[in-house]
Design a protein around this motif. Structure first.
Motif, mmCIF file in Angstrom:
data_model
loop_
_atom_site.group_PDB
_atom_site.id
_atom_site.type_symbol
_atom_site.label_atom_id
_atom_site.label_comp_id
_atom_site.label_asym_id
_atom_site.label_seq_id
_atom_site.Cartn_x
_atom_site.Cartn_y
_atom_site.Cartn_z
ATOM 1 N N SER A 183 28.504 94.213 49.786
ATOM 2 C CA SER A 183 28.736 93.173 48.486
ATOM 3 C C SER A 183 28.631 94.683 47.164
ATOM 4 O O SER A 183 29.106 94.136 46.346
ATOM 5 N N PHE A 215 21.904 86.572 46.405
ATOM 6 C CA PHE A 215 23.149 86.268 45.553
ATOM 7 C C PHE A 215 24.135 85.324 46.211
ATOM 8 O O PHE A 215 25.287 85.342 45.287
ATOM 9 N N THR A 216 23.604 84.536 47.321
ATOM 10 C CA THR A 216 24.455 82.706 47.270
ATOM 11 C C THR A 216 24.078 81.976 47.435
ATOM 12 O O THR A 216 22.289 81.748 47.408
ATOM 13 N N PHE A 245 20.536 84.189 50.830
ATOM 14 C CA PHE A 245 20.808 85.459 50.542
ATOM 15 C C PHE A 245 20.752 85.451 49.299
ATOM 16 O O PHE A 245 20.903 84.359 48.429
ATOM 17 N N ARG A 263 22.189 101.664 56.849
ATOM 18 C CA ARG A 263 20.287 101.085 57.532
ATOM 19 C C ARG A 263 20.075 101.167 58.285
ATOM 20 O O ARG A 263 20.637 102.150 58.939
ATOM 21 N N GLY A 315 27.961 86.195 56.727
ATOM 22 C CA GLY A 315 27.096 85.507 55.775
ATOM 23 C C GLY A 315 27.655 85.437 54.401
ATOM 24 O O GLY A 315 29.199 86.417 54.743
ATOM 25 N N ALA A 316 27.712 84.356 54.191
ATOM 26 C CA ALA A 316 28.961 84.134 52.927
ATOM 27 C C ALA A 316 28.453 82.710 52.163
ATOM 28 O O ALA A 316 26.545 82.491 52.389
ATOM 29 N N GLU A 347 34.024 92.960 53.077
ATOM 30 C CA GLU A 347 33.438 91.949 52.014
ATOM 31 C C GLU A 347 34.786 91.365 51.290
ATOM 32 O O GLU A 347 35.551 91.761 51.516
ATOM 33 N N GLN A 405 25.552 97.199 52.106
ATOM 34 C CA GLN A 405 26.529 96.347 52.577
ATOM 35 C C GLN A 405 27.559 96.317 51.409
ATOM 36 O O GLN A 405 27.328 97.418 50.507
ATOM 37 N N ALA A 417 31.612 84.175 48.036
ATOM 38 C CA ALA A 417 31.376 85.068 48.643
ATOM 39 C C ALA A 417 30.884 85.307 49.804
ATOM 40 O O ALA A 417 30.507 84.394 50.849
ATOM 41 N N PHE A 418 31.752 85.935 50.821
ATOM 42 C CA PHE A 418 31.437 86.279 52.709
ATOM 43 C C PHE A 418 31.468 87.706 52.792
ATOM 44 O O PHE A 418 31.696 88.949 52.060
ATOM 45 N N GLY A 419 30.738 87.959 53.499
ATOM 46 C CA GLY A 419 30.957 89.211 54.551
ATOM 47 C C GLY A 419 30.924 89.414 55.955
ATOM 48 O O GLY A 419 30.047 88.793 56.477
ATOM 49 N N GLN A 469 31.255 96.965 57.275
ATOM 50 C CA GLN A 469 32.073 95.556 56.749
ATOM 51 C C GLN A 469 32.745 95.051 56.232
ATOM 52 O O GLN A 469 33.574 95.742 55.664
#
Ligand code: PHE
Length: 339
Positions: A167, A251-252, A249, A191, A283-284, A207, A165, A306-308, A205
Motif C-alpha cells: 500500500s 485506508f479504505t 482497513f 511481517r 483486501g480492498a 497492490e 504491505q 484500491a486493492f491488495g 502482494q
C-alpha cells in the motif's frame, strides 16, 4: 628443411594422426607441436632461414601447425564421446540439460501485470525499506494501531521499516502524479510472522489503485467488483467468481475482503476452502478521504478504489500448492513440475 621436405613431412604427419586413437593423438601432439616438437623447432629455427626464403617458409610451417593441431583436436573430442560410452556415433542427438522455468510467484505477478495492462493499468514500484509516513501515517493508520507494533513489524529505529504491505506504493504514486491514476504494484512485503504452512515473514502482494476526477469520472464499488471479477476469470478460468465481505482497513471506506470461488472444488466445498467454496485472496475498498488529504488531493474532487492481493495465496490455489514453504525452498523437483 626445404619447402618440399616440409610438404612431405606435413602429409606424413597428417596420415599418422588420422589413424591414431585418443592416447596416440596426445603423443603426436607432443611430437609435433609440443614444447620440443618438430614443428615448434622449425618455428624457432626460422631466424636462420635466408631472408628472401623466410616468408614462404614461415607460411608453410604455420599452415602445417594449424592442420596438425586441428586434426589432433578432432581426435580428442571424438575420444571424449567414446569415454561417455557413445562410441563416437556423431549421429546421436546431443545431451539435453533442460531449460529453467519461471517461479510460480513470478508467473502470478507477470500474469497479473498483463491482465491489468489490458485494462489500462501500468506497473508502479516502490522500495522494500519504507518510512513510517508512507507505510502507516498517510494510510490513516495511527501509531497505536496493532500493525505498527514492534511485534508485528520489522523496524530499523523509529522511522524506517520493512514495508508490511505494498500500500505505501499508493502513497508514492499519488504524491508523484495527478489523477487519473491506474497502477498495480507487485512486490515483496514483510511481517514478523512465524513460518508455517500458510505464513511466511517474507511474502508478496500486488497492490492496485484507480483514482479519477469528480464529478465527471466517479469511481464506485461496482467498478472495483467488475475489475476484480474480470481478473478472477482471467487468472483462474472462465468459471471463477468473486464475492465481497464487509471488513475494515484504515485506508479504505467502505472496506471489503475479497474471496475467489474455490478453484479446486469449483465452489462445491473441499478441504482447501474448508468446505465453504470460497478462498480469501485480497483486501480492498474505496480510498479513504483522509488518505487523499495526506497526499495533497482534494477529497471533494477525486474518488478511487484500491486493492491488495496476496501473491502466494493466488499461486497456491492456482497451482494446488498445499504449503507456502515450498515456494521458497527452491527444490527443483517441485519447481520443474511447472515447466
Ligand atoms: N494492505 C492491505 C493488507 O495488507 C490490503 C489492502 C490493500 C486493503 C488495498 C485495502 C486496499 O492487508
Amino acid at each position: 628443411m626445404t619447402l618440399s621436405e616440409i610438404e612431405k613431412a606435413r602429409a606424413d604427419s597428417l596420415a599418422e594422426i588420422a589413424v591414431a586413437d585418443a592416447a596416440a593423438a596426445e603423443a603426436l601432439r607432443v611430437k609435433y607441436i609440443g614444447r620440443n616438437g618438430i614443428i615448434t623447432a622449425l618455428i624457432k629455427a626460422m631466424k636462420d632461414v635466408p631472408k628472401e626464403e623466410r616468408p614462404a617458409f614461415g607460411r608453410a610451417v604455420q599452415e602445417w601447425k594449424s592442420a596438425a593441431a586441428a586434426a589432433i583436436a578432432g581426435k580428442s573430442s571424438v575420444a571424449a564421446q567414446g569415454d561417455r560410452g557413445v562410441e563416437a556415433d556423431l549421429t546421436l542427438p546431443g545431451r539435453w540439460f533442460g531449460l529453467g522455468v519461471k517461479h510460480p510467484l513470478t508467473r502470478v505477478m507477470e500474469e497479473t501485470a498483463e491482465i491489468f495492462g489490458r485494462l489500462g493499468f501500468s506497473v508502479a514500484d516502490g522500495p522494500e525499506i519504507e518510512n513510517r509516513f508512507n507505510n502507516f501515517t498517510a494510510l490513516n493508520t495511527p501509531p497505536h494501531h496493532p500493525s505498527q507494533d514492534r511485534a508485528d513489524t520489522f523496524w530499523f529505529g523509529d522511522d524506517l521499516l520493512l514495508r508490511t504491505q505494498t500500500s505505501p506504493v499508493q502513497i508514492r504514486t499519488m504524491m508523484a502524479n495527478k489523477p487519473p491514476i491506474r497502477v498495480i504494484c507487485p512486490g515483496r512485503t514483510f511481517r514478523r510472522d512465524t513460518t508455517d504452512a500458510t505464513h511466511s515473514a517474507n511474502f508478496h502482494q500486488i497492490e492496485g489503485l484507480y483514482v479519477d476526477t469528480l464529478p465527471d469520472k466517479p469511481v464506485s464499488l461496482a467498478d472495483l467488483k467488475s475489475v476484480l471479477a474480470y481478473f478472477a476469470k482471467s487468472m483462474m478460468g472462465a468459471g471463477a467468481t468473486v464475492r465481497f465481505r464487509p471488513h475494515f482497513f484504515p485506508f479504505t471506506e467502505p472496506s471489503v475482503e475479497v474471496d475467489f470461488s474455490c478453484h479446486l472444488c469449483k465452489g462445491a466445498g473441499c478441504a482447501v476452502c474448508k468446505q465453504s467454496g470460497w478462498i480469501e485472496v485480497a483486501g480492498a475498498g474505496m480510498v479513504d478521504p483522509r488518505v487523499f488529504k495526506h497526499v495533497g488531493y482534494d477529497p471533494e474532487k477525486v474518488s478511487g478504489y484500491a486493492f491488495g492481493f496476496g501473491v502466494e495465496r493466488i499461486a497456491m490455489i492456482k497451482y494446488g500448492i498445499p504449503d507456502i514453504r515450498w515456494l521458497y525452498e527452491n527444490d527443483v523437483r517441485f519447481l520443474s513440475q511447472l515447466g
